[in-house]
Motif scaffolding. Structure first.
Motif, short mmCIF file in Angstrom:
data_model
loop_
_atom_site.label_atom_id
_atom_site.label_comp_id
_atom_site.label_asym_id
_atom_site.label_seq_id
_atom_site.Cartn_x
_atom_site.Cartn_y
_atom_site.Cartn_z
N GLU A 19 -24.99 27.06 -25.24
CA GLU A 19 -25.03 28.39 -24.62
C GLU A 19 -25.99 28.40 -23.43
O GLU A 19 -25.71 29.00 -22.40
N SER A 20 -27.12 27.71 -23.59
CA SER A 20 -28.09 27.61 -22.49
C SER A 20 -27.53 26.78 -21.34
O SER A 20 -27.80 27.06 -20.17
N ALA B 74 -24.36 26.62 -20.53
CA ALA B 74 -23.41 27.52 -19.85
C ALA B 74 -24.16 28.53 -18.98
O ALA B 74 -23.72 28.83 -17.86
N ARG B 75 -25.30 29.02 -19.47
CA ARG B 75 -26.10 29.96 -18.67
C ARG B 75 -26.65 29.26 -17.42
O ARG B 75 -26.73 29.87 -16.35
N ALA C 129 -23.96 29.30 -14.96
CA ALA C 129 -23.85 30.63 -14.34
C ALA C 129 -24.94 30.83 -13.29
O ALA C 129 -24.68 31.41 -12.22
N ALA C 130 -26.15 30.35 -13.58
CA ALA C 130 -27.25 30.48 -12.61
C ALA C 130 -26.95 29.68 -11.35
O ALA C 130 -27.20 30.14 -10.23
N GLY D 178 -19.50 27.38 -17.74
CA GLY D 178 -20.38 28.51 -17.44
C GLY D 178 -20.34 28.89 -15.98
O GLY D 178 -20.34 30.08 -15.62
N ASP E 248 -16.96 30.64 -15.41
CA ASP E 248 -16.98 32.00 -15.96
C ASP E 248 -17.73 32.94 -15.03
O ASP E 248 -17.29 34.06 -14.76
N ALA E 249 -18.88 32.49 -14.52
CA ALA E 249 -19.68 33.32 -13.62
C ALA E 249 -18.96 33.58 -12.30
O ALA E 249 -19.12 34.64 -11.70
N ALA F 295 -33.69 29.60 -14.33
CA ALA F 295 -32.52 29.23 -15.11
C ALA F 295 -32.83 28.52 -16.42
O ALA F 295 -32.01 28.47 -17.30
N ASP G 292 -34.66 27.46 -20.12
CA ASP G 292 -34.97 28.20 -21.35
C ASP G 292 -36.40 28.66 -21.37
O ASP G 292 -37.32 28.02 -21.10
#
Length: 166
Positions: free
Chosen positions: A11-12, A14-15, A18-19, A46, A49-50, A164, A166
């Motif tokens: 999940e991170s 993918a984030r 997105a960033a 990710g 998706d973004a 971006a 964690d």
């Protein structure tokens, strides 16, 4: 400029994609390096998706390149250069680098012959995982070390990516 991040889970990753997507425009190239299972396609998913691409981003391993159109903006072109033997074969794919956002997996040593600037993302995966309990099950923790480096003037400042991790 180089940024190093620890990414703890898919999940991170993918984030992070997105960033990265937030800073991309037509003509940008992202070079992804990392062994099998490192998270290259997860990061690209990710990113897609973004960007709001149509359809699901999947690995283009067997088709070499997949174009993901968007309702507005440059399409995302996702390339898997693993089976290519040289820059000439990558060039033969006739990618529209100027009007697309191009993400190339396994392109180190190839992309350098076709473009002058790119964002290099290297994902290092650990060789062994530490187990942790999730409910009653035990799942491996496999944090990744992601190094992001800009090549060329376009990528001289990566300050926008510092948030971006964690």
């Amino acid at each position: 400029m180089t940024i190093t991040l620890t990414i703890t889970d898919p999940e991170s990753m993918a984030r992070l994609g997105a960033a990265i997507a937030a800073g991309l425009t037509a003509g940008d190239v992202v070079l992804l390096t990392g062994e099998l299972g490192a998270g290259k396609t997860t990061l690209t998913r990710g990113l897609g998706d973004a960007l709001g691409v149509r359809g699901t981003v999947t690995s283009p391993t067997f088709v070499l390149a997949r174009t993901h159109p968007r309702a507005e903006g440059a399409p995302l072109v996702h390339v898997d250069a693993y089976r290519l033997s040289g820059a000439e074969e990558l060039d033969d794919l006739d990618l529209d680098f100027e009007k697309s956002i191009v993400v190339v997996e396994w392109g180190a040593g190839l992309i350098e012959h076709l473009v002058d600037e790119w964002l290099a993302v290297t994902i290092a995966r650990p060789t062994g995982a530490t187990a942790h309990a999730v409910g009653e099950a035990t799942e491996p923790i496999e944090p990744r070390t992601v190094t992001i480096e800009g090549v060329g003037p376009r990528w001289s400042d990566l300050g926008w990516l510092h948030a971006a991790g964690d």
